[in-house]
Enzyme design. Structure first.
Site, mmCIF file in Angstrom:
data_model
loop_
_atom_site.group_PDB
_atom_site.id
_atom_site.type_symbol
_atom_site.label_atom_id
_atom_site.label_comp_id
_atom_site.label_asym_id
_atom_site.label_seq_id
_atom_site.Cartn_x
_atom_site.Cartn_y
_atom_site.Cartn_z
ATOM 1 N N CYS A 64 -3.768 3.357 0.218
ATOM 2 C CA CYS A 64 -3.166 1.994 0.245
ATOM 3 C C CYS A 64 -1.897 2.450 1.139
ATOM 4 O O CYS A 64 -1.553 3.527 0.978
ATOM 5 C CB CYS A 64 -2.478 1.804 -0.770
ATOM 6 S SG CYS A 64 -2.551 -0.092 -0.888
ATOM 7 N N HIS A 65 -1.646 1.483 2.477
ATOM 8 C CA HIS A 65 -0.581 1.684 3.072
ATOM 9 C C HIS A 65 1.415 2.136 2.689
ATOM 10 O O HIS A 65 0.629 0.861 2.068
ATOM 11 C CB HIS A 65 -0.484 1.086 4.293
ATOM 12 C CG HIS A 65 -2.093 1.090 5.233
ATOM 13 N ND1 HIS A 65 -3.477 0.698 5.198
ATOM 14 C CD2 HIS A 65 -2.075 2.021 6.619
ATOM 15 C CE1 HIS A 65 -3.471 0.741 6.080
ATOM 16 N NE2 HIS A 65 -3.314 1.596 7.493
ATOM 17 N N MET A 100 -1.371 -6.110 -2.668
ATOM 18 C CA MET A 100 -1.334 -5.139 -3.624
ATOM 19 C C MET A 100 -0.424 -4.684 -4.065
ATOM 20 O O MET A 100 0.095 -4.759 -5.716
ATOM 21 C CB MET A 100 -2.288 -3.619 -3.511
ATOM 22 C CG MET A 100 -3.435 -3.862 -3.339
ATOM 23 S SD MET A 100 -4.472 -3.730 -4.227
ATOM 24 C CE MET A 100 -4.715 -3.146 -5.371
ATOM 25 N N GLU A 101 0.853 -5.192 -3.481
ATOM 26 C CA GLU A 101 2.071 -4.921 -3.951
ATOM 27 C C GLU A 101 2.655 -6.114 -5.254
ATOM 28 O O GLU A 101 3.283 -4.992 -5.691
ATOM 29 C CB GLU A 101 3.206 -4.568 -2.750
ATOM 30 C CG GLU A 101 3.394 -4.113 -1.475
ATOM 31 C CD GLU A 101 1.811 -3.542 -0.699
ATOM 32 O OE1 GLU A 101 1.920 -2.619 -0.354
ATOM 33 O OE2 GLU A 101 1.353 -4.390 -0.999
ATOM 34 N N ASP A 115 5.371 -1.776 -23.149
ATOM 35 C CA ASP A 115 5.951 -0.656 -23.730
ATOM 36 C C ASP A 115 7.447 -0.281 -24.772
ATOM 37 O O ASP A 115 7.445 -0.188 -25.649
ATOM 38 C CB ASP A 115 6.959 0.914 -22.876
ATOM 39 C CG ASP A 115 7.311 1.898 -23.231
ATOM 40 O OD1 ASP A 115 6.735 2.877 -23.916
ATOM 41 O OD2 ASP A 115 8.403 2.400 -21.882
#
Length: 145
Positions: A64-65, A100-101, A115
Site C-alpha cells: 500500500c502506498h 484503505m486509509e 480494548d
C-alpha cells in the site's frame, strides 16, 4: 506496489464504517456521548487511535502506498439498534488512495473501543467494517446501506 506514476492527481475522499455491538453493561456506562474507564475517555482515545492508524496505513498493509493525508475525521454515534456506528472519512489530493486509509481508521477505532471496554465485558462484537463511499480516482463508489 502498483506503479501510479502515469495516473492523474485527483481529490479523493473515502468513508468507511465499522459497527461495534456493546453489551448492555458496557453501553449503560455511556454518559454525555462517551464512556469513561480506568484508561480514560473511550471514544476520544479511539478517535485519536483511528486517525493515527489511518496515517500509518502504508506501514500496515503490504504494497500500500504511504500517503500524507489531507484530512481524517472520525465520528462515533449510537444507532437505533444500540450499536456504535464509527465513520471514518479520509481525504487526499494524490495519484492513489484513500479507501484503505478510511478502512484502517474505522477498524482501529473499533479495536481501540474493544480494548478499552474489554475489562467490563468480553461480549463486545465488531460486527462489520465496510467502505461506504469513495470519490476521485478511476471509479466512484457509493453504498446505500
Amino acid at each position: 506496489m502498483v506503479d501510479v506514476s502515469e495516473k492523474k492527481v485527483t481529490h479523493r475522499i473515502a468513508t468507511a464504517r465499522s459497527i461495534v455491538v456493546l453489551p448492555t453493561e458496557v453501553l449503560s456506562r455511556l454518559v454525555d456521548g462517551d464512556i469513561q474507564t480506568k484508561k480514560g475517555s473511550v471514544f476520544q482515545t479511539a478517535i485519536i487511535a483511528g486517525i493515527m492508524g489511518s496515517k500509518k496505513t502504508g506501514e500496515l498493509i503490504p504494497l500500500c502506498h504511504p500517503l500524507a493525508l489531507d484530512n481524517c475525521k472520525i465520528t462515533i454515534e449510537v444507532n437505533e439498534q444500540h450499536e456504535l456506528v464509527i465513520d471514518c472519512t479520509a481525504s487526499i489530493t494524490a495519484k492513489t488512495g484513500i479507501e484503505m486509509e478510511a478502512l484502517i481508521g474505522a477498524s482501529i477505532t473499533a479495536l481501540t473501543i474493544y480494548d478499552m471496554c474489554k475489562a467490563m465485558s468480553h461480549d463486545i462484537v465488531i460486527k462489520e467494517t465496510k467502505l461506504m463511499k469513495k470519490t476521485g480516482g478511476k471509479h466512484d463508489f457509493n453504498r446505500t446501506k
